[in-house]
Motif scaffolding. Structure first.
Motif, short mmCIF file in Angstrom:
data_model
loop_
_atom_site.label_atom_id
_atom_site.label_comp_id
_atom_site.label_asym_id
_atom_site.label_seq_id
_atom_site.Cartn_x
_atom_site.Cartn_y
_atom_site.Cartn_z
N GLY A 127 0.82 -1.22 0.00
CA GLY A 127 0.00 0.00 0.00
C GLY A 127 0.85 1.26 0.00
O GLY A 127 0.54 2.23 -0.71
N ALA A 128 1.95 1.25 0.76
CA ALA A 128 2.84 2.40 0.80
C ALA A 128 3.52 2.61 -0.54
O ALA A 128 3.64 3.75 -1.02
N PHE A 129 3.94 1.52 -1.16
CA PHE A 129 4.56 1.62 -2.49
C PHE A 129 3.60 2.22 -3.49
O PHE A 129 3.93 3.16 -4.22
N LEU A 130 2.39 1.68 -3.54
CA LEU A 130 1.39 2.17 -4.49
C LEU A 130 0.97 3.61 -4.18
O LEU A 130 0.70 4.39 -5.09
N GLY A 131 0.93 3.95 -2.88
CA GLY A 131 0.55 5.30 -2.47
C GLY A 131 1.71 6.27 -2.44
O GLY A 131 1.53 7.42 -2.01
N LYS A 132 2.90 5.80 -2.82
CA LYS A 132 4.11 6.64 -2.84
C LYS A 132 4.35 7.32 -1.49
O LYS A 132 4.55 8.52 -1.40
N ARG A 133 4.30 6.49 -0.43
CA ARG A 133 4.54 6.99 0.92
C ARG A 133 5.45 6.02 1.66
O ARG A 133 5.69 4.90 1.21
N VAL A 134 5.95 6.44 2.78
CA VAL A 134 6.83 5.61 3.61
C VAL A 134 5.94 4.64 4.40
O VAL A 134 4.96 5.06 5.02
N PRO A 135 6.28 3.34 4.40
CA PRO A 135 5.45 2.39 5.15
C PRO A 135 5.56 2.59 6.66
O PRO A 135 6.60 3.02 7.17
N GLN A 136 4.50 2.29 7.35
CA GLN A 136 4.46 2.33 8.82
C GLN A 136 4.31 0.88 9.30
O GLN A 136 3.21 0.35 9.35
N TRP A 137 5.45 0.25 9.62
CA TRP A 137 5.44 -1.17 9.98
C TRP A 137 4.78 -1.39 11.33
O TRP A 137 4.94 -0.61 12.25
N THR A 138 4.07 -2.51 11.44
CA THR A 138 3.47 -2.90 12.72
C THR A 138 4.47 -3.68 13.55
O THR A 138 4.40 -3.69 14.76
N HIS A 139 5.39 -4.37 12.89
CA HIS A 139 6.40 -5.23 13.53
C HIS A 139 5.76 -6.37 14.33
O HIS A 139 6.42 -6.98 15.15
N ALA A 140 4.51 -6.65 14.10
CA ALA A 140 3.83 -7.72 14.84
C ALA A 140 4.35 -9.07 14.37
O ALA A 140 4.52 -9.31 13.18
N GLY A 141 4.61 -9.94 15.32
CA GLY A 141 4.94 -11.33 15.01
C GLY A 141 6.35 -11.58 14.53
O GLY A 141 6.65 -12.65 14.04
N GLY A 142 7.25 -10.65 14.67
CA GLY A 142 8.62 -10.87 14.24
C GLY A 142 9.61 -10.14 15.12
O GLY A 142 9.24 -9.19 15.80
N CYS A 143 10.83 -10.61 15.12
CA CYS A 143 11.86 -9.91 15.89
C CYS A 143 13.19 -10.07 15.18
O CYS A 143 13.41 -11.02 14.45
N ILE A 144 14.07 -9.12 15.42
CA ILE A 144 15.41 -9.17 14.83
C ILE A 144 16.32 -9.92 15.79
O ILE A 144 16.34 -9.65 16.99
N ASP A 145 17.05 -10.88 15.27
CA ASP A 145 18.01 -11.64 16.06
C ASP A 145 19.30 -10.84 16.18
O ASP A 145 20.05 -10.70 15.23
N ARG A 146 19.54 -10.27 17.35
CA ARG A 146 20.74 -9.45 17.57
C ARG A 146 21.91 -10.28 18.09
O ARG A 146 22.97 -9.75 18.33
N SER A 147 21.73 -11.58 18.24
CA SER A 147 22.79 -12.41 18.81
C SER A 147 23.98 -12.58 17.89
O SER A 147 25.05 -12.96 18.33
N ASN A 148 23.82 -12.29 16.60
CA ASN A 148 24.92 -12.49 15.65
C ASN A 148 25.71 -11.22 15.36
O ASN A 148 26.56 -11.23 14.50
N ILE A 149 25.44 -10.13 16.06
CA ILE A 149 26.19 -8.89 15.85
C ILE A 149 27.48 -8.96 16.66
O ILE A 149 27.46 -9.06 17.88
N VAL A 150 28.59 -8.99 15.95
CA VAL A 150 29.90 -9.12 16.59
C VAL A 150 30.80 -8.03 16.05
O VAL A 150 30.89 -7.82 14.84
N PHE A 151 31.49 -7.33 16.93
CA PHE A 151 32.48 -6.33 16.53
C PHE A 151 33.86 -6.96 16.60
O PHE A 151 34.23 -7.51 17.63
N VAL A 152 34.61 -6.91 15.50
CA VAL A 152 35.96 -7.50 15.46
C VAL A 152 36.96 -6.41 15.19
O VAL A 152 36.78 -5.58 14.36
#
Length: 152
Positions: A127-152
Protein backbone atom coordinates in the motif's frame (compact mmCIF):
# COMPACT_ATOMS: atom_id res chain seq x y z
CA UNK A 1 24.32 -12.99 8.08
CA UNK A 2 26.89 -10.53 6.84
CA UNK A 3 30.41 -9.81 7.93
CA UNK A 4 32.17 -6.48 7.68
CA UNK A 5 35.93 -6.24 8.12
CA UNK A 6 38.33 -3.34 8.55
CA UNK A 7 40.96 -2.99 5.81
CA UNK A 8 43.76 -3.98 8.19
CA UNK A 9 41.99 -7.15 9.37
CA UNK A 10 43.51 -10.55 8.72
CA UNK A 11 41.90 -13.96 9.01
CA UNK A 12 43.68 -17.16 9.89
CA UNK A 13 43.04 -20.71 11.01
CA UNK A 14 46.41 -21.34 12.65
CA UNK A 15 45.66 -24.52 14.57
CA UNK A 16 47.94 -26.61 12.36
CA UNK A 17 50.92 -24.73 13.73
CA UNK A 18 50.21 -26.05 17.21
CA UNK A 19 49.07 -29.55 16.26
CA UNK A 20 45.33 -28.88 15.88
CA UNK A 21 43.47 -29.59 12.65
CA UNK A 22 41.03 -26.63 12.82
CA UNK A 23 38.08 -28.94 12.25
CA UNK A 24 35.55 -26.65 13.95
CA UNK A 25 36.62 -23.42 12.18
CA UNK A 26 36.64 -25.49 9.00
CA UNK A 27 32.87 -26.01 9.26
CA UNK A 28 32.14 -22.30 8.99
CA UNK A 29 34.93 -21.61 6.48
CA UNK A 30 33.79 -24.44 4.18
CA UNK A 31 30.28 -23.03 4.07
CA UNK A 32 31.30 -19.64 2.72
CA UNK A 33 34.45 -20.29 0.68
CA UNK A 34 35.14 -22.52 -2.29
CA UNK A 35 36.69 -25.83 -1.17
CA UNK A 36 40.15 -25.14 -2.63
CA UNK A 37 40.34 -21.73 -0.99
CA UNK A 38 39.07 -23.10 2.31
CA UNK A 39 41.55 -25.98 2.28
CA UNK A 40 44.40 -23.64 1.39
CA UNK A 41 43.53 -21.43 4.35
CA UNK A 42 43.05 -24.39 6.68
CA UNK A 43 46.05 -26.52 5.65
CA UNK A 44 48.69 -23.79 5.31
CA UNK A 45 47.59 -21.76 8.35
CA UNK A 46 48.47 -18.68 6.30
CA UNK A 47 46.63 -15.47 7.17
CA UNK A 48 44.56 -13.84 4.47
CA UNK A 49 43.93 -10.11 4.19
CA UNK A 50 40.53 -8.49 4.43
CA UNK A 51 40.65 -7.95 0.64
CA UNK A 52 41.30 -11.67 0.07
CA UNK A 53 38.56 -12.56 2.57
CA UNK A 54 36.16 -10.42 0.53
CA UNK A 55 37.29 -12.05 -2.73
CA UNK A 56 36.84 -15.54 -1.21
CA UNK A 57 33.41 -14.79 0.27
CA UNK A 58 34.51 -14.91 3.91
CA UNK A 59 33.37 -11.31 4.47
CA UNK A 60 30.63 -9.23 2.89
CA UNK A 61 32.34 -5.86 2.81
CA UNK A 62 35.71 -4.28 3.65
CA UNK A 63 35.58 -0.81 5.19
CA UNK A 64 38.26 1.75 6.02
CA UNK A 65 40.09 1.25 9.30
CA UNK A 66 38.44 3.25 12.05
CA UNK A 67 35.00 3.11 10.38
CA UNK A 68 34.06 -0.48 11.18
CA UNK A 69 31.68 0.25 14.03
CA UNK A 70 30.03 3.13 12.14
CA UNK A 71 29.58 0.94 9.06
CA UNK A 72 28.14 -1.92 11.12
CA UNK A 73 25.67 0.43 12.74
CA UNK A 74 24.70 1.85 9.33
CA UNK A 75 23.96 -1.65 8.02
CA UNK A 76 22.06 -2.53 11.22
CA UNK A 77 19.95 0.62 10.90
CA UNK A 78 19.20 -0.15 7.26
CA UNK A 79 18.06 -3.68 8.13
CA UNK A 80 16.14 -2.49 11.21
CA UNK A 81 14.21 0.03 9.08
CA UNK A 82 12.40 -2.89 7.44
CA UNK A 83 9.50 -4.90 8.79
CA UNK A 84 10.54 -7.33 11.52
CA UNK A 85 7.77 -9.67 10.38
CA UNK A 86 9.16 -9.82 6.88
CA UNK A 87 12.81 -9.97 8.03
CA UNK A 88 12.05 -12.91 10.29
CA UNK A 89 10.12 -14.77 7.61
CA UNK A 90 12.65 -14.00 4.90
CA UNK A 91 15.68 -15.01 6.96
CA UNK A 92 14.10 -18.31 7.97
CA UNK A 93 13.09 -19.05 4.39
CA UNK A 94 16.55 -18.18 3.08
CA UNK A 95 18.38 -20.50 5.47
CA UNK A 96 15.80 -23.26 4.97
CA UNK A 97 15.91 -23.15 1.17
CA UNK A 98 19.70 -22.82 0.85
CA UNK A 99 20.13 -26.35 2.22
CA UNK A 100 17.79 -27.93 -0.32
CA UNK A 101 17.95 -28.91 -3.96
CA UNK A 102 16.45 -26.47 -6.46
CA UNK A 103 12.95 -28.00 -6.42
CA UNK A 104 12.89 -28.12 -2.61
CA UNK A 105 14.18 -24.56 -2.45
CA UNK A 106 11.34 -23.33 -4.66
CA UNK A 107 8.84 -25.21 -2.51
CA UNK A 108 10.13 -23.40 0.59
CA UNK A 109 10.28 -20.06 -1.24
CA UNK A 110 6.74 -20.40 -2.57
CA UNK A 111 5.38 -21.23 0.88
CA UNK A 112 7.25 -18.25 2.32
CA UNK A 113 5.81 -15.92 -0.33
CA UNK A 114 2.26 -17.10 0.39
CA UNK A 115 2.83 -16.57 4.13
CA UNK A 116 4.50 -13.20 3.43
CA UNK A 117 1.48 -11.95 1.49
CA UNK A 118 -0.71 -12.75 4.52
CA UNK A 119 1.30 -10.49 6.84
CA UNK A 120 -0.03 -7.09 7.85
CA UNK A 121 3.34 -5.53 7.04
CA UNK A 122 3.23 -6.90 3.49
CA UNK A 123 -0.14 -5.26 2.95
CA UNK A 124 1.24 -2.03 4.47
CA UNK A 125 4.38 -2.16 2.32
CA UNK A 126 2.48 -2.74 -0.90
CA UNK A 127 0.00 0.00 0.00
CA UNK A 128 2.84 2.40 0.80
CA UNK A 129 4.56 1.62 -2.49
CA UNK A 130 1.39 2.17 -4.49
CA UNK A 131 0.55 5.30 -2.47
CA UNK A 132 4.11 6.64 -2.84
CA UNK A 133 4.54 6.99 0.92
CA UNK A 134 6.83 5.61 3.61
CA UNK A 135 5.45 2.39 5.15
CA UNK A 136 4.46 2.33 8.82
CA UNK A 137 5.44 -1.17 9.98
CA UNK A 138 3.47 -2.90 12.72
CA UNK A 139 6.40 -5.23 13.53
CA UNK A 140 3.83 -7.72 14.84
CA UNK A 141 4.94 -11.33 15.01
CA UNK A 142 8.62 -10.87 14.24
CA UNK A 143 11.86 -9.91 15.89
CA UNK A 144 15.41 -9.17 14.83
CA UNK A 145 18.01 -11.64 16.06
CA UNK A 146 20.74 -9.45 17.57
CA UNK A 147 22.79 -12.41 18.81
CA UNK A 148 24.92 -12.49 15.65
CA UNK A 149 26.19 -8.89 15.85
CA UNK A 150 29.90 -9.12 16.59
CA UNK A 151 32.48 -6.33 16.53
CA UNK A 152 35.96 -7.50 15.46
Amino acid sequence: DFTLAAEAAHFQAAGWRVGLCCSTPGVAIARVMLPKQALSMLLTADAISAAEALQYGLVTKVVPDGELQLQILAVARKVAANSRQVLTLGKRAFYDQIQRDCQGAYTVANAAMVRNLQLADAREGIGAFLGKRVPQWTHAGGCIDRSNIVFV
